[in-house]
Enzyme design. Structure first.
Site, PDB file in Angstrom:
ATOM      1  N   THR A 245      -0.177   9.812 -30.993  1.00  0.00           N
ATOM      2  CA  THR A 245      -1.355   8.814 -30.481  1.00  0.00           C
ATOM      3  C   THR A 245      -0.457   7.840 -29.919  1.00  0.00           C
ATOM      4  OG1 THR A 245      -0.883   8.137 -32.768  1.00  0.00           O
ATOM      5  CG2 THR A 245      -2.872   9.412 -32.535  1.00  0.00           C
TER       6      THR A 245
ATOM      7  N   THR B  46       0.442   4.173 -30.038  1.00  0.00           N
ATOM      8  CA  THR B  46       1.336   3.061 -30.725  1.00  0.00           C
ATOM      9  C   THR B  46       2.539   4.181 -31.392  1.00  0.00           C
ATOM     10  OG1 THR B  46      -0.323   1.478 -30.925  1.00  0.00           O
ATOM     11  CG2 THR B  46       1.623   1.279 -32.376  1.00  0.00           C
ATOM     12  N   CYS B  47       1.963   5.210 -32.081  1.00  0.00           N
ATOM     13  CA  CYS B  47       2.805   5.939 -32.707  1.00  0.00           C
ATOM     14  C   CYS B  47       3.892   6.539 -31.880  1.00  0.00           C
ATOM     15  CB  CYS B  47       2.084   6.960 -33.514  1.00  0.00           C
ATOM     16  SG  CYS B  47       0.959   6.231 -34.661  1.00  0.00           S
ATOM     17  N   SER B  48       3.442   7.074 -30.682  1.00  0.00           N
ATOM     18  CA  SER B  48       4.495   7.661 -29.613  1.00  0.00           C
ATOM     19  C   SER B  48       5.349   6.755 -28.849  1.00  0.00           C
ATOM     20  CB  SER B  48       3.473   8.515 -28.924  1.00  0.00           C
ATOM     21  OG  SER B  48       3.170   9.622 -29.584  1.00  0.00           O
TER      22      SER B  48
ATOM     23  N   VAL C   2       7.678   5.967 -33.727  1.00  0.00           N
ATOM     24  CA  VAL C   2       8.856   6.856 -33.830  1.00  0.00           C
ATOM     25  C   VAL C   2      10.065   6.469 -32.867  1.00  0.00           C
ATOM     26  CG1 VAL C   2       9.433   9.390 -33.316  1.00  0.00           C
ATOM     27  CG2 VAL C   2       7.200   8.846 -34.440  1.00  0.00           C
TER      28      VAL C   2
END
Length: 166
Positions: free
Chosen positions: A52, A54-56, A60
């Site tokens: 997704t 923001t996550c990517s 992370v």
């Protein structure tokens, strides 16, 4: 919702391993949270989903970049926990080049996430039950720090916040 000072609930989570080790085969392996956290200081960041935006793009990568600084503060492991299966988390870890810096932990059925009280329902958006975005610092299975993001925010669960909390 779980609170600072409480013991993590036990649950089974999974991790995709690309190299066999003693007791762990290549592929998805099941682990009990209580056994994984015993005697360790762990930074756990939970997020809604692999691959997704923001996550990517931020979540992370920030932990991968700050891994050495975080571990220099006495942290044994960094976990990324998401309600995805172990195959997806393994592929995402490879894509994000975590290279053992962050353990990509799968909570596919949201067992741990629900026991923590950190789930939220995105069924209306076609994503099912997911994890809220949060930062948790756990020492020997006990929650020492917990910061849960407000909906749509990315301000208290990033790697910089982990460094400040440690």
């Amino acid at each position: 919702m779980i609170a600072v000072g409480q013991q993590l609930p036990n649950a089974t989570i999974h991790e995709f391993l690309e190299v066999a080790t003693e007791g762990c085969s290549v592929g998805p392996n099941a682990f009990e949270v209580s056994k994984l956290t015993a005697g360790k200081k762990i930074v756990i960041f939970g997020l809604p989903g692999a691959f997704t935006p923001t996550c990517s793009a931020q979540h992370v990568p920030g932990y991968v970049a700050q891994c050495d600084a975080i571990k220099a503060k006495g942290v044994d492991e960094i976990w990324c926990l998401s309600v995805n299966d172990a195959f997806v988390m393994g592929a995402w870890g490879k894509d994000q080049k975590v290279n053992g810096k962050v353990r990509m932990m799968a909570d596919g059925a949201a067992e741990l996430t629900k026991k923590l009280g950190l789930e939220f329902d995105l069924t209306a958006r076609g994503m099912g039950v997911r994890s809220q975005r949060y930062l948790m610092i756990v020492d020997n299975g006990v929650v020492k720090h917990l910061a849960v993001e407000a909906a749509g925010k990315f301000e208290v669960s990033d790697a910089a916040s982990a460094l400040k909390a440690l």
